[in-house]
Design a protein around this motif. Sequence first.
Motif, PDB file in Angstrom:
ATOM      1  N   UNK A  79      27.238  54.405  21.215  1.00 45.49           N
ATOM      2  CA  UNK A  79      26.398  53.307  20.763  1.00 45.49           C
ATOM      3  C   UNK A  79      25.158  53.816  20.024  1.00 45.49           C
ATOM      4  N   UNK A  80      24.555  54.866  20.541  1.00 41.32           N
ATOM      5  CA  UNK A  80      23.370  55.431  19.878  1.00 41.32           C
ATOM      6  C   UNK A  80      23.744  55.977  18.501  1.00 41.32           C
ATOM      7  N   UNK A  81      24.857  56.695  18.420  1.00 40.52           N
ATOM      8  CA  UNK A  81      25.302  57.221  17.118  1.00 40.52           C
ATOM      9  C   UNK A  81      25.681  56.110  16.154  1.00 40.52           C
ATOM     10  N   UNK A  82      25.996  54.944  16.693  1.00 36.40           N
ATOM     11  CA  UNK A  82      26.361  53.803  15.848  1.00 36.40           C
ATOM     12  C   UNK A  82      25.132  53.048  15.330  1.00 36.40           C
ATOM     13  N   UNK A  83      23.947  53.415  15.808  1.00 34.57           N
ATOM     14  CA  UNK A  83      22.729  52.797  15.307  1.00 34.57           C
ATOM     15  C   UNK A  83      21.991  51.918  16.297  1.00 34.57           C
ATOM     16  N   UNK A  84      22.501  51.784  17.522  1.00 36.64           N
ATOM     17  CA  UNK A  84      21.794  51.034  18.549  1.00 36.64           C
ATOM     18  C   UNK A  84      20.696  51.912  19.156  1.00 36.64           C
ATOM     19  N   UNK A  85      19.584  51.279  19.528  1.00 31.67           N
ATOM     20  CA  UNK A  85      18.442  51.992  20.106  1.00 31.67           C
ATOM     21  C   UNK A  85      18.213  51.490  21.534  1.00 31.67           C
ATOM     22  N   UNK A  86      18.171  52.397  22.512  1.00 30.58           N
ATOM     23  CA  UNK A  86      17.910  51.956  23.889  1.00 30.58           C
ATOM     24  C   UNK A  86      16.511  51.352  24.014  1.00 30.58           C
ATOM     25  N   UNK A  87      16.400  50.248  24.771  1.00 35.55           N
ATOM     26  CA  UNK A  87      15.091  49.629  24.956  1.00 35.55           C
ATOM     27  C   UNK A  87      14.778  49.272  26.400  1.00 35.55           C
ATOM     28  N   UNK A  88      15.759  49.306  27.302  1.00 36.40           N
ATOM     29  CA  UNK A  88      15.493  48.931  28.685  1.00 36.40           C
ATOM     30  C   UNK A  88      16.563  49.522  29.582  1.00 36.40           C
TER      31      UNK A  88
END
Length: 198
Positions: A161-170
């Motif tokens: 998911x991170x490599x796909x462009x999502x950014x962790x926020x919580x």
Amino acid sequence: MLADGYSKVAPGKLVAAVTCLEMLAPAPTASAPDPEGLSLALVREPDLDWYRDLYRRIGTDWLWSSRLSLADAALAEILHDPAVEVRAVMAGGRAEGLMELDFRAEGQCELAFFGLTKAMIGRGAGRWLMNHTIENAWSKPISRFWVHTCSLDSPQALDFYVRSGFVPYERMVEVFDDPRLAGILPADAAPQVPILRG
């Protein structure tokens, strides 16, 4: 908020560390050719038995169970809502992957479920499906695309998911009944997670 340190969990319960991620603008999609023999099909008002079968084949190893515990009416209320889109990865006439987009919150899209069956692993289908997922989500007038994954999911999920462009926020902790003890999933599902009967 949980205090630092260890917290006991009742027998028969599972605990998952949940990471929430978001995308606030369309992420560039990585190059991924169409895998041979695969197509993506929009499934309008999916048959509940068909959906549950696909959900099980994708998620049993990761203890997916939330949709399996819903009564027919409750599941149909979600899946047959016009603001919920279900797409299936088709191979040889059989569904082998799932992308479920939930647009019910105005201006947002939740990637409710995303996964492939074991038959699809290693064929490049994951990146291909994610590219289509991002494109489909942002084809609507949204300003936020979000997803959550947990420590019971595939070990590759969060990084994907991170490599796909999502950014962790919580980050959250989820405690829930072990679906194997409730008979929702077979007792031998997810052997990597021990059953604690108490």
